[in-house]
Design a protein around this motif. Structure first.
Motif, PDB file in Angstrom:
ATOM      1  N   TRP A  74     -11.396   0.366  -1.330  1.00  0.00           N
ATOM      2  CA  TRP A  74     -10.213   0.750  -2.103  1.00  0.00           C
ATOM      3  C   TRP A  74     -10.626   1.301  -3.465  1.00  0.00           C
ATOM      4  O   TRP A  74     -11.361   0.652  -4.219  1.00  0.00           O
ATOM      5  CB  TRP A  74      -9.268  -0.434  -2.269  1.00  0.00           C
ATOM      6  CG  TRP A  74      -8.059  -0.117  -3.101  1.00  0.00           C
ATOM      7  CD1 TRP A  74      -7.818  -0.476  -4.386  1.00  0.00           C
ATOM      8  CD2 TRP A  74      -6.917   0.651  -2.688  1.00  0.00           C
ATOM      9  NE1 TRP A  74      -6.600   0.016  -4.807  1.00  0.00           N
ATOM     10  CE2 TRP A  74      -6.030   0.723  -3.792  1.00  0.00           C
ATOM     11  CE3 TRP A  74      -6.569   1.291  -1.491  1.00  0.00           C
ATOM     12  CZ2 TRP A  74      -4.819   1.390  -3.720  1.00  0.00           C
ATOM     13  CZ3 TRP A  74      -5.366   1.961  -1.439  1.00  0.00           C
ATOM     14  CH2 TRP A  74      -4.498   1.998  -2.539  1.00  0.00           C
ATOM     15  N   ARG A  80     -15.766  -6.305  -9.249  1.00  0.00           N
ATOM     16  CA  ARG A  80     -16.641  -5.604  -8.307  1.00  0.00           C
ATOM     17  C   ARG A  80     -17.399  -4.544  -9.092  1.00  0.00           C
ATOM     18  O   ARG A  80     -17.076  -4.291 -10.267  1.00  0.00           O
ATOM     19  CB  ARG A  80     -15.827  -4.975  -7.166  1.00  0.00           C
ATOM     20  CG  ARG A  80     -14.779  -3.964  -7.643  1.00  0.00           C
ATOM     21  CD  ARG A  80     -14.137  -3.199  -6.488  1.00  0.00           C
ATOM     22  NE  ARG A  80     -13.453  -4.057  -5.545  1.00  0.00           N
ATOM     23  CZ  ARG A  80     -12.778  -3.607  -4.493  1.00  0.00           C
ATOM     24  NH1 ARG A  80     -12.694  -2.300  -4.276  1.00  0.00           N
ATOM     25  NH2 ARG A  80     -12.172  -4.439  -3.676  1.00  0.00           N
ATOM     26  N   HIS A  96     -11.162 -10.744  -9.485  1.00  0.00           N
ATOM     27  CA  HIS A  96     -12.070 -10.372  -8.396  1.00  0.00           C
ATOM     28  C   HIS A  96     -12.900  -9.154  -8.819  1.00  0.00           C
ATOM     29  O   HIS A  96     -12.733  -8.065  -8.268  1.00  0.00           O
ATOM     30  CB  HIS A  96     -11.280 -10.061  -7.122  1.00  0.00           C
ATOM     31  CG  HIS A  96     -10.388 -11.171  -6.677  1.00  0.00           C
ATOM     32  ND1 HIS A  96     -10.845 -12.256  -5.948  1.00  0.00           N
ATOM     33  CD2 HIS A  96      -9.051 -11.372  -6.869  1.00  0.00           C
ATOM     34  CE1 HIS A  96      -9.843 -13.066  -5.701  1.00  0.00           C
ATOM     35  NE2 HIS A  96      -8.748 -12.564  -6.244  1.00  0.00           N
ATOM     36  N   GLY A 131      -3.726  -7.688  -2.373  1.00  0.00           N
ATOM     37  CA  GLY A 131      -4.796  -7.803  -1.396  1.00  0.00           C
ATOM     38  C   GLY A 131      -5.844  -6.706  -1.458  1.00  0.00           C
ATOM     39  O   GLY A 131      -6.798  -6.726  -0.670  1.00  0.00           O
ATOM     40  N   TRP A 132      -5.708  -5.755  -2.412  1.00  0.00           N
ATOM     41  CA  TRP A 132      -6.687  -4.655  -2.469  1.00  0.00           C
ATOM     42  C   TRP A 132      -8.109  -5.158  -2.677  1.00  0.00           C
ATOM     43  O   TRP A 132      -9.071  -4.524  -2.221  1.00  0.00           O
ATOM     44  CB  TRP A 132      -6.323  -3.653  -3.566  1.00  0.00           C
ATOM     45  CG  TRP A 132      -6.393  -4.188  -4.969  1.00  0.00           C
ATOM     46  CD1 TRP A 132      -5.353  -4.658  -5.712  1.00  0.00           C
ATOM     47  CD2 TRP A 132      -7.553  -4.312  -5.802  1.00  0.00           C
ATOM     48  NE1 TRP A 132      -5.789  -5.072  -6.959  1.00  0.00           N
ATOM     49  CE2 TRP A 132      -7.141  -4.877  -7.027  1.00  0.00           C
ATOM     50  CE3 TRP A 132      -8.914  -4.022  -5.629  1.00  0.00           C
ATOM     51  CZ2 TRP A 132      -8.016  -5.144  -8.071  1.00  0.00           C
ATOM     52  CZ3 TRP A 132      -9.794  -4.295  -6.679  1.00  0.00           C
ATOM     53  CH2 TRP A 132      -9.338  -4.838  -7.876  1.00  0.00           C
ATOM     54  N   HIS A 133      -8.252  -6.311  -3.357  1.00  0.00           N
ATOM     55  CA  HIS A 133      -9.595  -6.814  -3.646  1.00  0.00           C
ATOM     56  C   HIS A 133     -10.361  -7.210  -2.381  1.00  0.00           C
ATOM     57  O   HIS A 133     -11.585  -7.379  -2.418  1.00  0.00           O
ATOM     58  CB  HIS A 133      -9.513  -8.012  -4.598  1.00  0.00           C
ATOM     59  CG  HIS A 133      -8.728  -9.162  -4.061  1.00  0.00           C
ATOM     60  ND1 HIS A 133      -7.354  -9.222  -4.186  1.00  0.00           N
ATOM     61  CD2 HIS A 133      -9.110 -10.280  -3.391  1.00  0.00           C
ATOM     62  CE1 HIS A 133      -6.930 -10.339  -3.616  1.00  0.00           C
ATOM     63  NE2 HIS A 133      -7.967 -10.989  -3.124  1.00  0.00           N
ATOM     64  N   GLU A 134      -9.643  -7.348  -1.264  1.00  0.00           N
ATOM     65  CA  GLU A 134     -10.298  -7.668   0.002  1.00  0.00           C
ATOM     66  C   GLU A 134     -10.711  -6.400   0.770  1.00  0.00           C
ATOM     67  O   GLU A 134     -11.246  -6.491   1.873  1.00  0.00           O
ATOM     68  CB  GLU A 134      -9.371  -8.523   0.865  1.00  0.00           C
ATOM     69  CG  GLU A 134      -9.045  -9.873   0.226  1.00  0.00           C
ATOM     70  CD  GLU A 134      -8.050 -10.673   1.034  1.00  0.00           C
ATOM     71  OE1 GLU A 134      -7.485 -10.116   2.003  1.00  0.00           O
ATOM     72  OE2 GLU A 134      -7.828 -11.855   0.700  1.00  0.00           O
ATOM     73  N   GLU A 135     -10.443  -5.228   0.169  1.00  0.00           N
ATOM     74  CA  GLU A 135     -10.792  -3.951   0.793  1.00  0.00           C
ATOM     75  C   GLU A 135     -11.891  -3.286  -0.036  1.00  0.00           C
ATOM     76  O   GLU A 135     -11.617  -2.682  -1.070  1.00  0.00           O
ATOM     77  CB  GLU A 135      -9.558  -3.040   0.865  1.00  0.00           C
ATOM     78  CG  GLU A 135      -8.401  -3.634   1.661  1.00  0.00           C
ATOM     79  CD  GLU A 135      -7.201  -2.710   1.698  1.00  0.00           C
ATOM     80  OE1 GLU A 135      -7.389  -1.477   1.577  1.00  0.00           O
ATOM     81  OE2 GLU A 135      -6.073  -3.208   1.825  1.00  0.00           O
ATOM     82  N   PRO A 136     -13.140  -3.385   0.395  1.00  0.00           N
ATOM     83  CA  PRO A 136     -14.253  -2.883  -0.432  1.00  0.00           C
ATOM     84  C   PRO A 136     -14.207  -1.380  -0.683  1.00  0.00           C
ATOM     85  O   PRO A 136     -14.810  -0.898  -1.648  1.00  0.00           O
ATOM     86  CB  PRO A 136     -15.496  -3.270   0.388  1.00  0.00           C
ATOM     87  CG  PRO A 136     -15.007  -3.520   1.772  1.00  0.00           C
ATOM     88  CD  PRO A 136     -13.601  -4.030   1.632  1.00  0.00           C
ATOM     89  N   ARG A 159       0.822  -1.207   0.000  1.00  0.00           N
ATOM     90  CA  ARG A 159       0.000   0.000   0.000  1.00  0.00           C
ATOM     91  C   ARG A 159       0.860   1.262   0.000  1.00  0.00           C
ATOM     92  O   ARG A 159       0.546   2.262  -0.642  1.00  0.00           O
ATOM     93  CB  ARG A 159      -0.924   0.000   1.221  1.00  0.00           C
ATOM     94  CG  ARG A 159      -1.740   1.270   1.372  1.00  0.00           C
ATOM     95  CD  ARG A 159      -2.456   1.286   2.711  1.00  0.00           C
ATOM     96  NE  ARG A 159      -3.614   0.420   2.703  1.00  0.00           N
ATOM     97  CZ  ARG A 159      -4.831   0.814   2.302  1.00  0.00           C
ATOM     98  NH1 ARG A 159      -5.025   2.048   1.869  1.00  0.00           N
ATOM     99  NH2 ARG A 159      -5.841  -0.011   2.339  1.00  0.00           N
ATOM    100  N   THR A 190      -8.918  -8.276 -13.538  1.00  0.00           N
ATOM    101  CA  THR A 190      -8.840  -8.880 -12.214  1.00  0.00           C
ATOM    102  C   THR A 190      -9.697 -10.135 -12.164  1.00  0.00           C
ATOM    103  O   THR A 190     -10.708 -10.243 -12.869  1.00  0.00           O
ATOM    104  CB  THR A 190      -9.313  -7.891 -11.128  1.00  0.00           C
ATOM    105  OG1 THR A 190      -9.351  -8.554  -9.864  1.00  0.00           O
ATOM    106  CG2 THR A 190     -10.700  -7.332 -11.434  1.00  0.00           C
TER     107      THR A 190
END
Length: 209
Positions: free
Chosen positions: A86, A108, A106, A79-84, A24, A104
């Motif tokens: 971001w 969204r 992942h 890991g940004w995809h686990e932070e809604p 980050r 991606t």
């Protein structure tokens, strides 16, 4: 038909387009800002900056661009995809000002930002991504923004019409290489080199029809 372009993509002398250890707080890993200092010193970037070769190339960044495609690694840290919440590393008004398609696994919902940038998330092949971006670009060109893995995949698929690579006189030693597995690529392009007083070399690749 619109062109698929790479614009102002910096690599080290040993071919790395990003350093090791992305996070980050270190978007380019251990490379820090060293790959892009040439750009930060231009008039295009800041008031009072240089108005020479580097600035001329920087002015091409957004010219004629109607959409961008980038990889998940450019959009965010691991890991940004686990932070809604971001929304990328560029603040509320990113510098793209077009639809941006992020590759991606992942996906969204799309995110509309200030200044005309809207982030869309795709799980698609390079060819499928170009087709989607071409519809959004409305006749203008498509920029492949990186990182190096994504550019390499689009080159391997024969999808890049024009590429501008900036060779920066540093050695990173580790990270992600741009040219891995692309032996003989230069045979498909007209290649020109322009040296700059800043020490970087601007390499342009134009596909031979």
């Amino acid at each position: 038909m619109s062109l698929v372009r790479v614009q102002n993509f910096s690599i080290s002398l040993d071919g790395y387009g990003t350093g090791e250890g992305q996070s980050r707080d270190a978007h380019f890993g251990h490379a820090g800002d060293r790959l892009h200092e040439w750009a930060f010193d231009t008039k295009w970037w800041k008031s009072g900056g240089s108005d020479g070769v580097d600035n001329s190339f920087m002015q091409q960044f957004g010219r004629g661009i109607g959409a961008e495609i980038m990889g998940a690694g450019k959009f965010g840290h691991p890991g940004w995809h686990e932070e809604p919440d971001w929304k990328g590393a560029w603040g509320p008004n990113p510098p793209f000002h077009t639809p941006v398609f992020i590759l991606t696994h992942h996906p969204r919902p799309s995110i509309e930002m200030e200044g005309g940038t809207t982030f869309h998330f795709l799980d698609a092949s390079p060819a499928e991504a170009v087709e989607t971006a071409r519809k959004a670009a409305d006749g203008q060109d498509i920029r492949i923004g990186g990182g190096p893995t994504v550019i390499r995949e689009f080159l391997a698929a024969g999808l890049i019409d024009h590429m501008h690579v900036v060779v920066v006189p540093i050695l990173l030693g580790r990270g992600v290489r741009l040219w891995e597995g692309l032996e003989g690529l230069e045979q498909d392009y007209r290649v020109e080199a322009t040296s700059s007083p800043s020490g970087v070399t601007h390499m342009t690749f134009n596909r031979m029809k």
